[in-house]
Structure formats: structure tokens, C-alpha cells
Write a protein that holds these residues in place. Structure first.
Motif, PDB file in Angstrom:
ATOM      1  N   SER A 155       0.689  -1.016   0.033  1.00 32.36           N
ATOM      2  CA  SER A 155      -0.346  -0.366   0.210  1.00 32.36           C
ATOM      3  C   SER A 155       1.035   0.875  -0.156  1.00 32.36           C
ATOM      4  O   SER A 155       1.937   1.247   0.917  1.00 32.36           O
ATOM      5  CB  SER A 155      -1.081  -0.218   1.330  1.00 32.36           C
ATOM      6  OG  SER A 155      -1.737  -1.183   1.254  1.00 32.36           O
ATOM      7  N   ASP A 156       0.220   2.390  -1.308  1.00 30.74           N
ATOM      8  CA  ASP A 156       0.779   3.771  -0.569  1.00 30.74           C
ATOM      9  C   ASP A 156       0.639   4.185   0.362  1.00 30.74           C
ATOM     10  O   ASP A 156      -0.724   3.879   0.754  1.00 30.74           O
ATOM     11  CB  ASP A 156       1.644   3.949  -2.139  1.00 30.74           C
ATOM     12  CG  ASP A 156       0.006   4.456  -3.124  1.00 30.74           C
ATOM     13  OD1 ASP A 156      -1.383   4.466  -2.663  1.00 30.74           O
ATOM     14  OD2 ASP A 156      -0.092   4.602  -4.359  1.00 30.74           O
ATOM     15  N   ARG A 157       1.556   5.313   0.199  1.00 33.22           N
ATOM     16  CA  ARG A 157       0.574   6.235   1.180  1.00 33.22           C
ATOM     17  C   ARG A 157      -0.778   7.276   1.303  1.00 33.22           C
ATOM     18  O   ARG A 157      -1.662   6.801   1.768  1.00 33.22           O
ATOM     19  CB  ARG A 157       1.078   7.766   1.626  1.00 33.22           C
ATOM     20  CG  ARG A 157       0.821   8.770   2.814  1.00 33.22           C
ATOM     21  CD  ARG A 157       1.741   9.694   3.106  1.00 33.22           C
ATOM     22  NE  ARG A 157       2.712  10.213   1.412  1.00 33.22           N
ATOM     23  CZ  ARG A 157       3.441  11.366   1.824  1.00 33.22           C
ATOM     24  NH1 ARG A 157       4.308  11.108   3.298  1.00 33.22           N
ATOM     25  NH2 ARG A 157       4.249  11.864   0.637  1.00 33.22           N
ATOM     26  N   LEU A 209      -2.230   6.815  10.366  1.00 34.43           N
ATOM     27  CA  LEU A 209      -0.919   5.973   9.497  1.00 34.43           C
ATOM     28  C   LEU A 209       0.097   5.680   9.846  1.00 34.43           C
ATOM     29  O   LEU A 209       0.823   6.329  10.523  1.00 34.43           O
ATOM     30  CB  LEU A 209      -0.543   6.784   8.124  1.00 34.43           C
ATOM     31  CG  LEU A 209      -1.778   7.314   7.466  1.00 34.43           C
ATOM     32  CD1 LEU A 209      -1.566   8.146   6.142  1.00 34.43           C
ATOM     33  CD2 LEU A 209      -2.976   6.140   6.350  1.00 34.43           C
ATOM     34  N   ALA A 210       0.855   4.372   9.887  1.00 37.34           N
ATOM     35  CA  ALA A 210       1.902   4.394  10.260  1.00 37.34           C
ATOM     36  C   ALA A 210       2.588   3.300   8.594  1.00 37.34           C
ATOM     37  O   ALA A 210       2.034   2.799   8.282  1.00 37.34           O
ATOM     38  CB  ALA A 210       2.516   2.956  11.585  1.00 37.34           C
ATOM     39  N   ARG A 211       3.937   3.247   8.984  1.00 38.86           N
ATOM     40  CA  ARG A 211       4.876   2.463   8.251  1.00 38.86           C
ATOM     41  C   ARG A 211       5.403   1.021   8.747  1.00 38.86           C
ATOM     42  O   ARG A 211       6.168   1.014   9.987  1.00 38.86           O
ATOM     43  CB  ARG A 211       5.923   2.792   7.787  1.00 38.86           C
ATOM     44  CG  ARG A 211       6.300   4.463   7.009  1.00 38.86           C
ATOM     45  CD  ARG A 211       5.916   4.128   6.079  1.00 38.86           C
ATOM     46  NE  ARG A 211       6.917   3.683   4.903  1.00 38.86           N
ATOM     47  CZ  ARG A 211       7.312   3.647   3.547  1.00 38.86           C
ATOM     48  NH1 ARG A 211       6.989   4.578   3.197  1.00 38.86           N
ATOM     49  NH2 ARG A 211       8.299   2.477   3.367  1.00 38.86           N
ATOM     50  N   ARG A 212       4.645   0.031   8.313  1.00 40.34           N
ATOM     51  CA  ARG A 212       5.215  -1.555   9.289  1.00 40.34           C
ATOM     52  C   ARG A 212       5.680  -2.326   7.838  1.00 40.34           C
ATOM     53  O   ARG A 212       5.166  -2.516   6.246  1.00 40.34           O
ATOM     54  CB  ARG A 212       3.556  -2.172   9.204  1.00 40.34           C
ATOM     55  CG  ARG A 212       3.150  -1.853  10.689  1.00 40.34           C
ATOM     56  CD  ARG A 212       3.731  -1.692  11.391  1.00 40.34           C
ATOM     57  NE  ARG A 212       3.609  -1.590  12.998  1.00 40.34           N
ATOM     58  CZ  ARG A 212       3.130  -0.371  13.254  1.00 40.34           C
ATOM     59  NH1 ARG A 212       3.688   0.519  13.062  1.00 40.34           N
ATOM     60  NH2 ARG A 212       2.778  -0.056  14.978  1.00 40.34           N
ATOM     61  N   ASP A 213       6.800  -3.224   7.993  1.00 42.88           N
ATOM     62  CA  ASP A 213       7.392  -3.755   6.411  1.00 42.88           C
ATOM     63  C   ASP A 213       7.334  -3.438   5.046  1.00 42.88           C
ATOM     64  O   ASP A 213       6.776  -3.483   4.628  1.00 42.88           O
ATOM     65  CB  ASP A 213       6.804  -5.566   6.446  1.00 42.88           C
ATOM     66  CG  ASP A 213       6.630  -5.927   7.930  1.00 42.88           C
ATOM     67  OD1 ASP A 213       7.419  -5.851   8.568  1.00 42.88           O
ATOM     68  OD2 ASP A 213       5.385  -6.672   8.131  1.00 42.88           O
ATOM     69  N   ALA A 214       7.628  -1.834   5.029  1.00 36.38           N
ATOM     70  CA  ALA A 214       8.172  -1.381   3.507  1.00 36.38           C
ATOM     71  C   ALA A 214       6.114  -1.142   3.564  1.00 36.38           C
ATOM     72  O   ALA A 214       6.860  -0.626   1.545  1.00 36.38           O
ATOM     73  CB  ALA A 214       8.655  -1.485   2.461  1.00 36.38           C
ATOM     74  N   GLU A 215       5.257  -0.871   3.224  1.00 38.73           N
ATOM     75  CA  GLU A 215       4.233  -0.265   3.250  1.00 38.73           C
ATOM     76  C   GLU A 215       3.508   1.034   3.980  1.00 38.73           C
ATOM     77  O   GLU A 215       3.666   0.419   5.734  1.00 38.73           O
ATOM     78  CB  GLU A 215       2.872  -1.229   2.561  1.00 38.73           C
ATOM     79  CG  GLU A 215       2.157  -2.750   4.112  1.00 38.73           C
ATOM     80  CD  GLU A 215       1.602  -3.676   3.834  1.00 38.73           C
ATOM     81  OE1 GLU A 215       0.767  -3.411   2.161  1.00 38.73           O
ATOM     82  OE2 GLU A 215       1.481  -4.380   4.338  1.00 38.73           O
ATOM     83  N   GLY A 243      -7.906  -2.833   0.416  1.00 36.01           N
ATOM     84  CA  GLY A 243      -6.799  -3.632   0.839  1.00 36.01           C
ATOM     85  C   GLY A 243      -5.766  -3.323   1.226  1.00 36.01           C
ATOM     86  O   GLY A 243      -4.425  -3.403   1.325  1.00 36.01           O
ATOM     87  N   VAL A 244      -5.983  -2.280   2.483  1.00 34.64           N
ATOM     88  CA  VAL A 244      -5.005  -1.801   2.714  1.00 34.64           C
ATOM     89  C   VAL A 244      -4.879  -2.288   4.375  1.00 34.64           C
ATOM     90  O   VAL A 244      -6.382  -2.561   5.038  1.00 34.64           O
ATOM     91  CB  VAL A 244      -5.487  -0.595   3.233  1.00 34.64           C
ATOM     92  CG1 VAL A 244      -4.072  -0.045   4.371  1.00 34.64           C
ATOM     93  CG2 VAL A 244      -4.886   0.921   1.492  1.00 34.64           C
ATOM     94  N   ARG A 245      -3.924  -2.744   4.859  1.00 38.07           N
ATOM     95  CA  ARG A 245      -3.778  -3.369   5.790  1.00 38.07           C
ATOM     96  C   ARG A 245      -3.974  -2.615   7.366  1.00 38.07           C
ATOM     97  O   ARG A 245      -3.847  -1.205   6.896  1.00 38.07           O
ATOM     98  CB  ARG A 245      -2.400  -4.402   6.327  1.00 38.07           C
ATOM     99  CG  ARG A 245      -2.619  -4.565   7.295  1.00 38.07           C
ATOM    100  CD  ARG A 245      -1.462  -5.963   6.967  1.00 38.07           C
ATOM    101  NE  ARG A 245       0.262  -5.288   7.449  1.00 38.07           N
ATOM    102  CZ  ARG A 245       1.192  -5.787   8.241  1.00 38.07           C
ATOM    103  NH1 ARG A 245       1.026  -6.192   8.970  1.00 38.07           N
ATOM    104  NH2 ARG A 245       2.199  -4.578   8.174  1.00 38.07           N
ATOM    105  N   VAL A 246      -4.629  -2.570   8.425  1.00 36.45           N
ATOM    106  CA  VAL A 246      -5.151  -2.398   9.821  1.00 36.45           C
ATOM    107  C   VAL A 246      -4.239  -3.218  10.860  1.00 36.45           C
ATOM    108  O   VAL A 246      -4.699  -4.323  10.770  1.00 36.45           O
ATOM    109  CB  VAL A 246      -6.837  -2.186   9.691  1.00 36.45           C
ATOM    110  CG1 VAL A 246      -7.095  -1.310  11.006  1.00 36.45           C
ATOM    111  CG2 VAL A 246      -7.372  -1.917   8.920  1.00 36.45           C
TER     112      VAL A 246
END
Length: 71
Positions: free
Chosen positions: A2-4, A29-35, A57-60
């Protein structure tokens, strides 16, 4: 991955879904595992069952932070 921009759109959707749910301390928003992911801060773990694992489609991800108080 997922992009920003996708994460921001998912965050907006999730804020509307969780707006009236007691126990949600914040959504960001946060960064996890390069996404980018949507991060939901919770008052207690019991509320986690009401938070979806993904939105559009974006992880929560969730984190119990306790009660948030103004300084």
C-alpha cells in the motif's frame, strides 16, 4: 503493498466506520514492512474485535494505548 495515498483513503473510510465505536482512541497512518498501514489506537483489547483487518486492500493494525488524556 500500500502506498500513502491508498492508506489515507482507507483511513478516511475507517474513521467513518469507527467514529461511534467506544474504545477507539485514535486512527492514523504508520509504516510496517515497507508499506503504509492504517493504525488504530485502542483503549483496551476488547475493542479490537470490532476493527477490520483491512480496508480497501490496506492492512489495518491495532495497538492498545489506554485512555488518552489532554495534558
Amino acid at each position: 503493498m500500500s502506498d500513502r495515498a491508498a492508506a489515507r483513503a482507507a483511513k478516511s473510510s475507517l474513521v467513518h466506520q469507527l467514529g461511534a465505536v467506544p474504545g477507539v482512541a485514535g486512527v492514523g497512518l504508520a509504516r510496517r514492512d515497507a508499506e503504509y498501514v492504517v493504525k488504530v489506537d485502542l483503549v483496551d483489547a476488547a475493542t479490537a474485535a470490532q476493527v477490520p483487518s483491512a480496508v480497501d486492500g490496506v492492512r489495518v493494525v491495532t495497538q492498545v494505548v489506554g485512555t488518552v488524556r489532554a495534558l
